[in-house]
Design a protein around this motif. Structure first.
Motif, PDB file in Angstrom:
ATOM      1  N   SER A 190      48.089  56.704  46.682  1.00 34.89           N
ATOM      2  CA  SER A 190      49.325  56.240  47.315  1.00 34.89           C
ATOM      3  C   SER A 190      49.401  54.712  47.275  1.00 34.89           C
ATOM      4  O   SER A 190      49.316  54.124  46.212  1.00 34.89           O
ATOM      5  N   ALA A 191      49.527  54.047  48.435  1.00 35.08           N
ATOM      6  CA  ALA A 191      49.515  52.587  48.421  1.00 35.08           C
ATOM      7  C   ALA A 191      48.168  52.062  47.943  1.00 35.08           C
ATOM      8  O   ALA A 191      48.091  50.982  47.343  1.00 35.08           O
ATOM      9  N   GLY A 192      47.106  52.829  48.180  1.00 34.45           N
ATOM     10  CA  GLY A 192      45.810  52.474  47.612  1.00 34.45           C
ATOM     11  C   GLY A 192      45.826  52.565  46.102  1.00 34.45           C
ATOM     12  O   GLY A 192      45.100  51.838  45.412  1.00 34.45           O
ATOM     13  N   GLY A 193      46.677  53.449  45.552  1.00 36.41           N
ATOM     14  CA  GLY A 193      46.876  53.512  44.113  1.00 36.41           C
ATOM     15  C   GLY A 193      47.558  52.261  43.598  1.00 36.41           C
ATOM     16  O   GLY A 193      47.270  51.789  42.490  1.00 36.41           O
ATOM     17  N   HIS A 194      48.478  51.738  44.375  1.00 31.63           N
ATOM     18  CA  HIS A 194      49.117  50.467  44.007  1.00 31.63           C
ATOM     19  C   HIS A 194      48.088  49.348  43.988  1.00 31.63           C
ATOM     20  O   HIS A 194      48.030  48.548  43.039  1.00 31.63           O
ATOM     21  N   LEU A 195      47.243  49.307  45.012  1.00 32.90           N
ATOM     22  CA  LEU A 195      46.217  48.274  45.087  1.00 32.90           C
ATOM     23  C   LEU A 195      45.207  48.421  43.945  1.00 32.90           C
ATOM     24  O   LEU A 195      44.809  47.426  43.325  1.00 32.90           O
ATOM     25  N   ALA A 196      44.812  49.656  43.646  1.00 31.63           N
ATOM     26  CA  ALA A 196      43.916  49.885  42.515  1.00 31.63           C
ATOM     27  C   ALA A 196      44.586  49.470  41.209  1.00 31.63           C
ATOM     28  O   ALA A 196      43.938  48.937  40.302  1.00 31.63           O
ATOM     29  N   GLY A 197      45.903  49.707  41.099  1.00 26.15           N
ATOM     30  CA  GLY A 197      46.641  49.289  39.917  1.00 26.15           C
ATOM     31  C   GLY A 197      46.679  47.775  39.776  1.00 26.15           C
ATOM     32  O   GLY A 197      46.522  47.237  38.670  1.00 26.15           O
ATOM     33  N   LEU A 198      46.889  47.070  40.884  1.00 28.60           N
ATOM     34  CA  LEU A 198      46.845  45.610  40.838  1.00 28.60           C
ATOM     35  C   LEU A 198      45.486  45.125  40.350  1.00 28.60           C
ATOM     36  O   LEU A 198      45.391  44.217  39.510  1.00 28.60           O
ATOM     37  N   ALA A 199      44.421  45.734  40.892  1.00 25.90           N
ATOM     38  CA  ALA A 199      43.069  45.341  40.500  1.00 25.90           C
ATOM     39  C   ALA A 199      42.808  45.635  39.033  1.00 25.90           C
ATOM     40  O   ALA A 199      42.004  44.950  38.387  1.00 25.90           O
ATOM     41  N   SER A 200      43.476  46.635  38.486  1.00 21.43           N
ATOM     42  CA  SER A 200      43.285  47.020  37.091  1.00 21.43           C
ATOM     43  C   SER A 200      44.096  46.154  36.143  1.00 21.43           C
ATOM     44  O   SER A 200      43.643  45.840  35.032  1.00 21.43           O
TER      45      SER A 200
ATOM     46  N   GLN B  63      39.159  43.027  44.647  1.00 26.38           N
ATOM     47  CA  GLN B  63      38.463  42.272  43.608  1.00 26.38           C
ATOM     48  C   GLN B  63      37.054  41.898  44.048  1.00 26.38           C
ATOM     49  O   GLN B  63      36.094  42.000  43.260  1.00 26.38           O
ATOM     50  N   ARG B  64      36.912  41.474  45.268  1.00 26.06           N
ATOM     51  CA  ARG B  64      35.586  41.121  45.793  1.00 26.06           C
ATOM     52  C   ARG B  64      34.668  42.348  45.810  1.00 26.06           C
ATOM     53  O   ARG B  64      33.480  42.261  45.474  1.00 26.06           O
TER      54      ARG B  64
ATOM     55  N   ASP C 149      43.754  37.595  36.905  1.00 28.29           N
ATOM     56  CA  ASP C 149      43.480  36.381  37.664  1.00 28.29           C
ATOM     57  C   ASP C 149      42.843  36.715  39.003  1.00 28.29           C
ATOM     58  O   ASP C 149      43.184  37.704  39.649  1.00 28.29           O
ATOM     59  N   ALA C 150      41.895  35.892  39.427  1.00 31.03           N
ATOM     60  CA  ALA C 150      41.267  36.078  40.735  1.00 31.03           C
ATOM     61  C   ALA C 150      42.232  35.657  41.830  1.00 31.03           C
ATOM     62  O   ALA C 150      42.885  34.613  41.735  1.00 31.03           O
ATOM     63  N   ALA C 151      42.315  36.465  42.876  1.00 29.17           N
ATOM     64  CA  ALA C 151      43.232  36.185  43.982  1.00 29.17           C
ATOM     65  C   ALA C 151      42.582  35.321  45.058  1.00 29.17           C
ATOM     66  O   ALA C 151      43.202  35.034  46.077  1.00 29.17           O
ATOM     67  N   TYR C 152      41.341  34.872  44.823  1.00 33.06           N
ATOM     68  CA  TYR C 152      40.645  34.034  45.806  1.00 33.06           C
ATOM     69  C   TYR C 152      39.710  33.082  45.063  1.00 33.06           C
ATOM     70  O   TYR C 152      39.326  33.317  43.913  1.00 33.06           O
TER      71      TYR C 152
ATOM     72  N   ASP D  81      30.796  36.172  42.415  1.00 28.73           N
ATOM     73  CA  ASP D  81      32.125  35.909  41.881  1.00 28.73           C
ATOM     74  C   ASP D  81      32.108  35.386  40.447  1.00 28.73           C
ATOM     75  O   ASP D  81      33.149  34.997  39.914  1.00 28.73           O
ATOM     76  N   VAL D  82      30.923  35.418  39.819  1.00 32.04           N
ATOM     77  CA  VAL D  82      30.822  35.027  38.417  1.00 32.04           C
ATOM     78  C   VAL D  82      31.159  36.205  37.503  1.00 32.04           C
ATOM     79  O   VAL D  82      31.674  36.033  36.401  1.00 32.04           O
ATOM     80  N   VAL D  83      30.917  37.432  37.966  1.00 31.67           N
ATOM     81  CA  VAL D  83      31.090  38.612  37.121  1.00 31.67           C
ATOM     82  C   VAL D  83      32.554  39.046  37.078  1.00 31.67           C
ATOM     83  O   VAL D  83      33.376  38.587  37.866  1.00 31.67           O
ATOM     84  N   SER D  84      32.848  39.967  36.164  1.00 32.26           N
ATOM     85  CA  SER D  84      34.225  40.447  35.986  1.00 32.26           C
ATOM     86  C   SER D  84      34.738  41.149  37.237  1.00 32.26           C
ATOM     87  O   SER D  84      33.995  41.852  37.935  1.00 32.26           O
ATOM     88  N   LEU D  85      36.041  40.970  37.488  1.00 28.64           N
ATOM     89  CA  LEU D  85      36.657  41.580  38.667  1.00 28.64           C
ATOM     90  C   LEU D  85      37.476  42.822  38.337  1.00 28.64           C
ATOM     91  O   LEU D  85      38.113  43.405  39.204  1.00 28.64           O
TER      92      LEU D  85
END
Length: 326
Positions: free
Chosen positions: A175-185, A149-150, A189-192, A199-203
């Protein structure tokens, strides 16, 4: 030798120093393309929640072939993006998130190698080296998501500096990076907690490409290693559901491109098929390509001469129909 040097990971004047800090290439590596030298630290001071982290970063080399490199980053404590700028920018950006089962991140096969292909057609690429969930970070399973997200926010907030459009930021995860990209998509909600103006712009990304993604955390189609490294040995049903992409609310998500081989025995194709069903139900614009052969983790290099080698062109054609140059 470790490629990770906290004090050198800044842009501009630091580039020569960073290049000097990289390991001397051996004869077995000397024919491989040189790494880009523009590197951006994600966090201005230190990554959040690292008070209990004691690991030491390593970046081992696995290749003995002079034609290519095959490194993985493990125990990352200072996450970074490596920038690969095209000769003729097309205005689009791509954040590449390599796989590695949440145990490490493979930098070349699903990072630099893929970035070179898309940079050649004008896309400004950013290869992410992210933190891993089992290394003691306070955020646990959300530590990699914090980095993703950052990274998206940094690219978007500095779009003019990178010569890209803030509404043309793609994410590609394998692979697992696809899972992480999927979470980001999928997650809105911001995770931090916000730390600066970036951090004002869309994540969320404007386009998502998921290669043989780890989607589900549930049996029988889960990639067990990814689940263990992300959620621990015995996660609850609630945790499994919370981190299974096919169980998430994808309403309003950006278009998704899915790519998988039918003979993938590491991450079964059912991961993409279940996610496809969810995306269709959420009315997310989606294109899916399933290849008879290719196995797992093929990236670019491992499918030369096979039908799946056309996947970058398929992705470009799909994105072009969405007015998104790749």
């Amino acid at each position: 030798m470790d490629l990770h040097r906290r004090g050198l990971l800044i842009m501009g004047a630091a580039a020569p120093a960073l290049a000097a800090a990289l390991p001397t290439m051996t004869t077995a590596q000397s024919l491989a393309p040189a790494d880009p030298t523009e590197v951006i630290r994600l966090w201005p001071d230190r990554a959040p929640g690292g008070e209990g982290v004691t690991v030491t970063p390593i970046v081992p080399e696995r290749s003995t072939d002079p034609a290519y490199r095959d490194r993985y980053a493990q125990y990352t404590t200072d996450p970074i993006m490596t920038v690969m700028r095209p000769e003729k920018p097309n205005g689009s950006a791509m954040l590449l998130i390599p796989g590695g089962g949440y145990r490490w991140a493979v930098l070349d096969k699903e990072g630099f190698d893929v970035a070179r292909v898309f940079a050649a057609s004008g896309t400004t690429c950013f290869v992410l080296r992210y933190r891993l969930p089992a290394d003691g970070w306070a955020a646990g399973a959300d530590a990699p998501l914090q980095d993703a997200q950052r990274a998206i926010r940094l690219i978007r907030s500095r779009a003019a500096e990178f010569g890209v459009r803030p509404d043309r930021i793609a994410v590609l995860g394998a692979s697992a990076g696809g899972h992480l990209a999927g979470l980001a998509s999928a997650r809105t909600d911001a995770a931090y907690a916000p730390i600066d103006e970036a951090d004002v712009v869309s994540l969320r990304p404007d386009l998502s490409l998921l290669m043989y993604p780890v989607a589900t955390m549930a049996d029988p189609h889960v990639h067990a290693g990814s689940r263990t490294h992300l959620l621990g040995q015995t996660p609850s049903e609630a945790r499994i559901a919370a981190y299974s992409l096919e169980r998430m609310n994808w309403s309003g998500a950006a278009p998704v491109f899915l790519l998988h081989a039918m003979d993938d025995v590491s991450v079964p194709v059912e991961n993409s098929l279940m996610l496809l069903t969810t995306l269709k139900a959420a009315s997310v614009k989606t294109e899916a390509h399933l290849f008879q052969e290719g196995g797992h983790g093929f990236g670019i290099r491992l499918i030369q001469g096979r039908p799946a080698q056309v996947w970058p062109e398929l992705a470009r054609a799909w994105a072009a129909r969405l007015d998104f140059a790749l």
